[in-house]
Design a protein around this motif. Structure first.
Motif, PDB file in Angstrom:
ATOM      1  N   UNK A 191       8.952  -0.252   2.789  1.00  0.00           N
ATOM      2  CA  UNK A 191       8.348  -0.810   1.519  1.00  0.00           C
ATOM      3  C   UNK A 191       8.302  -2.138   1.612  1.00  0.00           C
ATOM      4  N   UNK A 192       9.015  -2.957   2.431  1.00  0.00           N
ATOM      5  CA  UNK A 192       8.691  -4.307   2.685  1.00  0.00           C
ATOM      6  C   UNK A 192       7.322  -4.778   3.171  1.00  0.00           C
ATOM      7  N   UNK A 193       6.578  -3.790   3.886  1.00  0.00           N
ATOM      8  CA  UNK A 193       5.329  -3.787   4.268  1.00  0.00           C
ATOM      9  C   UNK A 193       4.133  -3.814   3.204  1.00  0.00           C
ATOM     10  N   UNK A 194       4.636  -3.527   1.959  1.00  0.00           N
ATOM     11  CA  UNK A 194       3.862  -2.897   0.909  1.00  0.00           C
ATOM     12  C   UNK A 194       3.056  -4.436   0.424  1.00  0.00           C
ATOM     13  N   UNK A 195       3.775  -5.371   0.055  1.00  0.00           N
ATOM     14  CA  UNK A 195       2.968  -6.823  -0.067  1.00  0.00           C
ATOM     15  C   UNK A 195       1.810  -7.343   0.762  1.00  0.00           C
ATOM     16  N   UNK A 196       1.844  -6.859   2.282  1.00  0.00           N
ATOM     17  CA  UNK A 196       1.154  -7.286   3.023  1.00  0.00           C
ATOM     18  C   UNK A 196      -0.219  -6.296   2.883  1.00  0.00           C
ATOM     19  N   UNK A 197      -0.126  -5.197   2.389  1.00  0.00           N
ATOM     20  CA  UNK A 197      -1.385  -4.332   2.288  1.00  0.00           C
ATOM     21  C   UNK A 197      -1.767  -4.330   0.820  1.00  0.00           C
ATOM     22  N   UNK A 198      -1.119  -5.020  -0.259  1.00  0.00           N
ATOM     23  CA  UNK A 198      -1.442  -4.859  -1.482  1.00  0.00           C
ATOM     24  C   UNK A 198      -0.962  -3.571  -2.313  1.00  0.00           C
ATOM     25  N   UNK A 199       0.365  -3.351  -1.628  1.00  0.00           N
ATOM     26  CA  UNK A 199       1.091  -1.948  -2.438  1.00  0.00           C
ATOM     27  C   UNK A 199       0.534  -0.955  -1.477  1.00  0.00           C
ATOM     28  N   UNK A 200       1.079   0.358  -2.137  1.00  0.00           N
ATOM     29  CA  UNK A 200       0.830   1.811  -1.560  1.00  0.00           C
ATOM     30  C   UNK A 200      -0.579   2.005  -1.750  1.00  0.00           C
ATOM     31  N   UNK A 201      -1.205   1.721  -2.775  1.00  0.00           N
ATOM     32  CA  UNK A 201      -2.677   2.203  -2.983  1.00  0.00           C
ATOM     33  C   UNK A 201      -3.456   1.420  -1.988  1.00  0.00           C
ATOM     34  N   UNK A 202      -3.004   0.084  -1.927  1.00  0.00           N
ATOM     35  CA  UNK A 202      -4.050  -0.952  -1.020  1.00  0.00           C
ATOM     36  C   UNK A 202      -3.766  -0.310   0.482  1.00  0.00           C
ATOM     37  N   UNK A 203      -2.472   0.112   0.970  1.00  0.00           N
ATOM     38  CA  UNK A 203      -2.291   0.449   2.228  1.00  0.00           C
ATOM     39  C   UNK A 203      -3.254   1.626   2.560  1.00  0.00           C
ATOM     40  N   UNK A 204      -3.037   2.799   1.485  1.00  0.00           N
ATOM     41  CA  UNK A 204      -3.882   3.895   1.468  1.00  0.00           C
ATOM     42  C   UNK A 204      -5.492   3.565   1.656  1.00  0.00           C
TER      43      UNK A 204
END
Length: 217
Positions: free
Chosen positions: A41-54
């Motif tokens: 979860x600590x990576x979520x901010x890097x990609x704009x959350x789960x939706x952004x990562x998806x």
């Protein structure tokens, strides 16, 4: 003092495919980890959350598939030549693979002469395309899950995960051998630069190829 002769080992196209695929791999790995487990979860901010990562994961998945296909369309002879070279195995390649563990742990052994790509690189030339094929295929099934039978979707998830684990482990091993392993720095900087290596290095590490290019001395 005259500058030592340099030989082209990796073409511009090969270097572009290599690095673009490497960048894609790590972005796909990191965005995939965000969706894989709450531990990341600590990576979520890097990609704009789960939706952004998806979203980023799907965009780079398309790039991951498109890059080699574009290379194949634009340079079919280079691709076929690479595959032929990788499929060329003889006693020197087998001996190389048997001796390599000793060389890897620092025991001084006499390695047999190699082509432009050595036996380990020939193995990778098939390993990564095969792993990439199953990653792309399983990812396609997962993306368009509603279009496939439930058993196929359920199978796609472990296939996708296992291929990523195997591929990432081999990629880390490849990265170490190509950069930090003693004697490999020349090839590493060639991949970053103009694709050329020093003739003396080529003669020592890729003797068969050197003799084809420069002749026997």
């Amino acid at each position: 003092m005259a500058e030592e002769k340099r030989i082209l080992k990796c073409s511009t196209g090969a270097r572009m495919v290599h690095w673009s695929h490497t960048i894609c791999w790590f972005i796909l790995l990191l965005t995939g980890l965000v969706m894989f487990s709450g531990w990341f979860d600590w990576l979520k901010p890097v990609f704009g959350g789960t939706n952004g990562a998806n979203l980023i994961h799907r965009i780079f998945a398309l790039v991951f598939v498109a890059v080699p296909l574009i290379g194949l369309v634009l340079k079919p002879r280079s691709f076929i030549g690479w595959m032929k070279e990788a499929a060329k195995w003889g006693k020197d390649e087998i001996k190389f693979m048997m001796m390599f563990p000793l060389d890897f742990i620092g025991i001084k052994v006499h390695m047999p002469p190699q082509d432009r790509i050595n036996a380990g690189q020939k193995f990778n030339s098939f390993f990564f395309p095969i792993i990439g094929f199953f990653i792309a295929l399983s990812g396609f099934v997962m993306w368009f899950a509603e279009s496939f039978p439930l058993w196929m979707v359920r199978l796609a998830y472990p296939v996708h995960d296992i291929c990523w684990i195997l591929g990432t482990a081999q990629l880390c091993f490849h990265a170490y051998l190509g950069s930090l392993h003693p004697g490999s720095g020349e090839a590493f900087w060639a991949m970053f630069g103009d694709g050329k290596v020093r003739a003396s290095w080529a003669k020592h590490h890729h003797t068969k190829w050197y003799e084809q290019v420069c002749g026997k001395e």
